[in-house]
Design a protein around this motif. Structure first.
Motif, PDB file in Angstrom:
ATOM      1  N   LEU A   1       0.838  -1.183   0.000  1.00 54.01           N
ATOM      2  CA  LEU A   1       0.000   0.000   0.000  1.00 54.01           C
ATOM      3  C   LEU A   1       0.881   1.244   0.000  1.00 54.01           C
ATOM      4  CD1 LEU A   1      -2.717  -1.040   2.615  1.00 54.01           C
ATOM      5  CD2 LEU A   1      -2.870  -1.127   0.130  1.00 54.01           C
ATOM      6  N   SER A   2       0.505   2.227  -0.783  1.00 49.76           N
ATOM      7  CA  SER A   2       1.233   3.484  -0.869  1.00 49.76           C
ATOM      8  C   SER A   2       0.272   4.587  -1.291  1.00 49.76           C
ATOM      9  CB  SER A   2       2.394   3.375  -1.871  1.00 49.76           C
ATOM     10  OG  SER A   2       3.009   4.633  -2.057  1.00 49.76           O
ATOM     11  N   ASP A   3       0.463   5.766  -0.733  1.00 51.89           N
ATOM     12  CA  ASP A   3      -0.384   6.907  -1.090  1.00 51.89           C
ATOM     13  C   ASP A   3      -0.134   7.374  -2.511  1.00 51.89           C
ATOM     14  OD1 ASP A   3      -1.473   6.877   1.432  1.00 51.89           O
ATOM     15  OD2 ASP A   3      -0.050   8.346   2.241  1.00 51.89           O
ATOM     16  N   HIS A   4       0.982   6.992  -3.094  1.00 52.10           N
ATOM     17  CA  HIS A   4       1.330   7.423  -4.451  1.00 52.10           C
ATOM     18  C   HIS A   4       1.124   6.307  -5.475  1.00 52.10           C
ATOM     19  CE1 HIS A   4       3.036  10.983  -2.583  1.00 52.10           C
ATOM     20  NE2 HIS A   4       3.690  10.188  -1.754  1.00 52.10           N
ATOM     21  N   LEU A   5       0.442   5.240  -5.073  1.00 54.83           N
ATOM     22  CA  LEU A   5       0.081   4.150  -5.977  1.00 54.83           C
ATOM     23  C   LEU A   5      -1.389   4.280  -6.326  1.00 54.83           C
ATOM     24  CD1 LEU A   5       0.384   1.470  -7.465  1.00 54.83           C
ATOM     25  CD2 LEU A   5       0.169   0.287  -5.266  1.00 54.83           C
ATOM     26  N   TYR A   6      -1.686   4.480  -7.597  1.00 57.24           N
ATOM     27  CA  TYR A   6      -3.053   4.656  -8.067  1.00 57.24           C
ATOM     28  C   TYR A   6      -3.516   3.388  -8.765  1.00 57.24           C
ATOM     29  CZ  TYR A   6      -2.424   9.626  -7.085  1.00 57.24           C
ATOM     30  OH  TYR A   6      -2.205  10.824  -6.465  1.00 57.24           O
ATOM     31  N   LEU A   7      -4.776   3.036  -8.537  1.00 57.21           N
ATOM     32  CA  LEU A   7      -5.333   1.783  -9.047  1.00 57.21           C
ATOM     33  C   LEU A   7      -6.566   2.073  -9.882  1.00 57.21           C
ATOM     34  CD1 LEU A   7      -5.432  -1.350  -9.059  1.00 57.21           C
ATOM     35  CD2 LEU A   7      -6.776  -1.203  -6.948  1.00 57.21           C
ATOM     36  N   ALA A   8      -6.653   1.413 -11.036  1.00 62.95           N
ATOM     37  CA  ALA A   8      -7.809   1.562 -11.918  1.00 62.95           C
ATOM     38  C   ALA A   8      -8.106   0.217 -12.559  1.00 62.95           C
ATOM     39  CB  ALA A   8      -7.564   2.622 -12.992  1.00 62.95           C
ATOM     40  N   ALA A   9      -9.394  -0.094 -12.688  1.00 60.43           N
ATOM     41  CA  ALA A   9      -9.844  -1.311 -13.363  1.00 60.43           C
ATOM     42  C   ALA A   9     -10.480  -0.900 -14.681  1.00 60.43           C
ATOM     43  CB  ALA A   9     -10.826  -2.091 -12.488  1.00 60.43           C
ATOM     44  N   GLU A  10      -9.768  -1.108 -15.783  1.00 58.41           N
ATOM     45  CA  GLU A  10     -10.233  -0.666 -17.107  1.00 58.41           C
ATOM     46  C   GLU A  10      -9.895  -1.729 -18.146  1.00 58.41           C
ATOM     47  OE1 GLU A  10     -12.011   1.834 -17.741  1.00 58.41           O
ATOM     48  OE2 GLU A  10     -11.731   3.230 -16.075  1.00 58.41           O
ATOM     49  N   THR A  11     -10.753  -1.819 -19.158  1.00 61.89           N
ATOM     50  CA  THR A  11     -10.483  -2.687 -20.309  1.00 61.89           C
ATOM     51  C   THR A  11     -10.582  -1.922 -21.622  1.00 61.89           C
ATOM     52  OG1 THR A  11     -12.816  -3.363 -20.372  1.00 61.89           O
ATOM     53  CG2 THR A  11     -11.295  -4.762 -19.125  1.00 61.89           C
ATOM     54  N   ASP A  12     -10.770  -0.620 -21.558  1.00 57.84           N
ATOM     55  CA  ASP A  12     -10.877   0.212 -22.746  1.00 57.84           C
ATOM     56  C   ASP A  12      -9.598   1.031 -22.908  1.00 57.84           C
ATOM     57  OD1 ASP A  12     -11.804   3.063 -24.022  1.00 57.84           O
ATOM     58  OD2 ASP A  12     -12.963   1.388 -24.847  1.00 57.84           O
ATOM     59  N   LEU A  13      -8.999   0.984 -24.071  1.00 55.89           N
ATOM     60  CA  LEU A  13      -7.733   1.669 -24.304  1.00 55.89           C
ATOM     61  C   LEU A  13      -7.865   3.175 -24.124  1.00 55.89           C
ATOM     62  CD1 LEU A  13      -4.774   1.696 -25.181  1.00 55.89           C
ATOM     63  CD2 LEU A  13      -5.566   1.706 -27.555  1.00 55.89           C
ATOM     64  N   SER A  14      -8.939   3.756 -24.604  1.00 52.45           N
ATOM     65  CA  SER A  14      -9.109   5.205 -24.472  1.00 52.45           C
ATOM     66  C   SER A  14      -9.209   5.614 -23.005  1.00 52.45           C
ATOM     67  CB  SER A  14     -10.359   5.654 -25.233  1.00 52.45           C
ATOM     68  OG  SER A  14     -11.520   4.983 -24.743  1.00 52.45           O
ATOM     69  N   ALA A  15      -9.844   4.774 -22.167  1.00 50.18           N
ATOM     70  CA  ALA A  15      -9.929   5.082 -20.741  1.00 50.18           C
ATOM     71  C   ALA A  15      -8.554   4.998 -20.078  1.00 50.18           C
ATOM     72  CB  ALA A  15     -10.911   4.141 -20.062  1.00 50.18           C
ATOM     73  N   VAL A  16      -7.750   4.022 -20.506  1.00 47.90           N
ATOM     74  CA  VAL A  16      -6.395   3.901 -19.953  1.00 47.90           C
ATOM     75  C   VAL A  16      -5.580   5.143 -20.294  1.00 47.90           C
ATOM     76  CG1 VAL A  16      -4.247   2.570 -20.033  1.00 47.90           C
ATOM     77  CG2 VAL A  16      -6.460   1.387 -19.999  1.00 47.90           C
ATOM     78  N   LEU A  17      -5.673   5.603 -21.533  1.00 46.34           N
ATOM     79  CA  LEU A  17      -4.951   6.817 -21.923  1.00 46.34           C
ATOM     80  C   LEU A  17      -5.462   8.034 -21.168  1.00 46.34           C
ATOM     81  CD1 LEU A  17      -4.724   6.216 -25.782  1.00 46.34           C
ATOM     82  CD2 LEU A  17      -2.966   5.797 -24.058  1.00 46.34           C
ATOM     83  N   GLY A  18      -6.766   8.041 -20.848  1.00 47.28           N
ATOM     84  CA  GLY A  18      -7.316   9.130 -20.037  1.00 47.28           C
ATOM     85  C   GLY A  18      -6.749   9.131 -18.626  1.00 47.28           C
ATOM     86  N   HIS A  19      -6.561   7.955 -18.054  1.00 46.15           N
ATOM     87  CA  HIS A  19      -5.950   7.866 -16.724  1.00 46.15           C
ATOM     88  C   HIS A  19      -4.515   8.394 -16.755  1.00 46.15           C
ATOM     89  CE1 HIS A  19      -9.086   5.932 -14.424  1.00 46.15           C
ATOM     90  NE2 HIS A  19      -9.242   4.993 -15.347  1.00 46.15           N
ATOM     91  N   LEU A  20      -3.812   8.184 -17.838  1.00 44.09           N
ATOM     92  CA  LEU A  20      -2.448   8.706 -17.940  1.00 44.09           C
ATOM     93  C   LEU A  20      -2.437  10.226 -17.892  1.00 44.09           C
ATOM     94  CD1 LEU A  20      -0.896   6.381 -20.692  1.00 44.09           C
ATOM     95  CD2 LEU A  20      -0.747   6.156 -18.210  1.00 44.09           C
ATOM     96  N   ASP A  21      -3.407  10.850 -18.554  1.00 48.29           N
ATOM     97  CA  ASP A  21      -3.481  12.311 -18.519  1.00 48.29           C
ATOM     98  C   ASP A  21      -3.840  12.821 -17.124  1.00 48.29           C
ATOM     99  OD1 ASP A  21      -2.877  12.482 -21.215  1.00 48.29           O
ATOM    100  OD2 ASP A  21      -4.985  12.368 -21.835  1.00 48.29           O
ATOM    101  N   ALA A  22      -4.660  12.057 -16.401  1.00 48.58           N
ATOM    102  CA  ALA A  22      -5.115  12.525 -15.090  1.00 48.58           C
ATOM    103  C   ALA A  22      -4.064  12.288 -13.998  1.00 48.58           C
ATOM    104  CB  ALA A  22      -6.417  11.810 -14.718  1.00 48.58           C
ATOM    105  N   VAL A  23      -3.425  11.119 -14.014  1.00 46.93           N
ATOM    106  CA  VAL A  23      -2.489  10.763 -12.931  1.00 46.93           C
ATOM    107  C   VAL A  23      -1.078  11.249 -13.220  1.00 46.93           C
ATOM    108  CG1 VAL A  23      -1.507   8.835 -11.618  1.00 46.93           C
ATOM    109  CG2 VAL A  23      -3.908   8.767 -12.327  1.00 46.93           C
TER     110      VAL A  23
END
Length: 471
Positions: free
Chosen positions: A147-169
């Motif tokens: 566990l870490s405060d700087h570890l972000y977790l996402a459950a995604e299967t859509d490529l566009s959503a994964v790329l969106g998480h990259l822009d946000a995190v």
């Protein structure tokens, strides 16, 4: 002229066919794609117009190689020493690593541990799972203390959503588990298909290079052990690692198959347990059985995993057979090499007590010995089991055995002897001309199996003449 123009136009409008899985093209329809062997995936589409690419504006000017700043390719540690060993020091910014392995071997556990240890104030980590829910990953993180405060977790299967998480995190490290579960809506085909895997991997590689973000991709394997998906995937990534291990044993090995930033002859050793997975800086203890009294049918050897010497134990057991065709069972050893050693012992070593007996041979700790340097240890363990006589204590045997009974030289003898001496072994059987040996270690050079079998007590040594006399 008009006729030529008409023929040219007709040729451009002539339909062609393309496989929706791998993109293979043909001029006629086929029921099965010859490239990916998929059925019913070849569909008609308009033939693309022929285009030529003109010279354009360059993005960056070419400079002499001595003026290129190499500091941008400095590796950053993952926090796991054994993984850093295989990677060549750590993860390089912008590098894309593909980790493949059998189901249940511990890939997700290892990468979740890496994700937590690599996360810091300056370097965020994004863990994207396409096979589990976020709550399932959280339960595993609690179990292995990842566990870490700087570890972000996402459950995604859509490529566009994964790329969106990259822009946000804006992470410094992306872990995708796995590349076969993510799909792009712009590409036809199911997730895990050749076209989808190629598109997903290409998009993530472009994002990694543009952002200077390290990426770890988990890859599935086929029933033959090869990485699933198009072979192009292994060419696109920078590093290819294989995670190996028997799911019923604690030992896990990470091997480098391809590495643009380091060597591919390093091996990382891990131990899988209930609390997670930990690196083993000295894994030889897993492969040995500590005894106060020597036992017949056991012999020690030193194997090289990449450049890493590991002391391993070979065990053999022979019993009277109750069936016309005696059993030959192996675990951790190649059956063909064990059969060769049996033939050499019978013909060159004059040991015929093995022909009509059931023979079982195995290694300790789940290690797999496939290199020829273990031949001498296998042969001595079989001979010791046949005579029911233990080999001398603290003895290691290193060497390849030929069909003529000769003991051949192997690579890295000095490194093997140094490792055996470090662990307290005092006597070694090696091929002739081993080079410099450790001080205080007694090294016996053997030229053939006759010389090697002399380590057995003379009175208990099995022989063909003795057996024929009993008959």
């Amino acid at each position: 002229m008009w006729g030529m123009a008409a023929r040219t136009k007709t040729a451009k409008e002539r339909p062609s066919y393309r496989c929706t899985e791998c993109g293979w093209q043909t001029a006629k329809w086929l029921g099965r794609c010859p490239e990916c062997q998929a059925w019913g995936t070849v569909e008609e589409y308009g033939a693309p117009a022929v285009r030529t690419t003109a010279a354009g504006r360059v993005s960056t000017a070419a400079v002499p190689i001595a003026q290129v700043d190499g500091r941008q390719a400095t590796a950053r540690t993952t926090g796991v020493d054994e993984l850093d060993r295989v990677l060549g020091g750590g993860l390089v910014p912008g590098a894309v690593v593909l980790l493949a392995g059998e189901p249940g071997v511990g890939k997700s556990t290892l990468l979740l541990d890496v994700a937590a240890k690599a996360a810091s104030d300056e370097h965020r980590t994004l863990y994207v799972t396409g096979e589990e829910s976020a709550s399932q990953v959280r339960l595993r993180a609690d179990r292995i203390h990842a566990l870490s405060d700087h570890l972000y977790l996402a459950a995604e299967t859509d490529l566009s959503a994964v790329l969106g998480h990259l822009d946000a995190v804006k992470p410094s490290l992306l872990i995708l588990d796995s590349v076969q579960t993510v799909a792009s809506p712009e590409i036809d085909g199911a997730p895990g298909g050749m076209a989808q895997v190629r598109e997903v991997a290409g998009a993530l590689i472009r994002a990694s290079k543009e952002r200077g973000m390290s990426t770890l991709l988990v890859g599935h394997v086929t029933k033959d052990g090869a990485i699933a998906g198009p072979r192009l995937l292994e060419h696109l990534v920078d590093v290819v690692l294989h995670f190996e291990g028997d799911r019923h044993a604690r030992l896990r090995l990470v091997r480098g198959v391809k590495n643009r930033y380091g060597t591919t002859d390093e091996v990382g050793c891990f131990e899988l347990h209930d609390e997670g997975i930990t690196g083993l800086a000295d894994p030889s203890g897993l492969f040995l059985t500590r005894r106060d009294v020597a036992v017949p049918g056991t012999c020690l050897t030193v194997t090289l995993e990449g450049r890493r010497p590991l002391v391993a134990e070979v065990q053999a057991l022979t019993v009277d057979s109750q069936i016309p065709s005696p059993r030959r069972t192996t675990s951790g050893l190649e059956t063909s090499r064990v059969s060769m050693m049996l033939a050499v012992l019978e013909q060159r070593g004059r040991i015929s007590a093995l022909g009509k007996r059931d023979i079982y041979s195995a290694t300790v700790g789940g290690v797999k010995l496939s290199e020829p340097a273990a031949d001498l240890a296998i042969a001595l363990a079989l001979a010791s089991a046949a005579s029911d006589t233990p080999l001398p204590k603290n003895l290691v045997a290193i060497g390849e055995v030929g069909l003529a009974g000769e003991v051949r030289r192997v690579t890295g003898v000095q490194r093997r002897l140094a490792e055996a001496h470090r662990l307290g072994f005092t006597h070694a059987l090696v091929p002739t001309d081993p080079g410099k040996v450790p001080a205080g270690m007694r090294v016996t050079e053997v030229a053939d199996m006759g010389d090697a079998l002399r380590v057995l007590p003379r009175g208990r040594r099995p022989s063909r003449k003795a057996e024929e006399g009993e008959g």
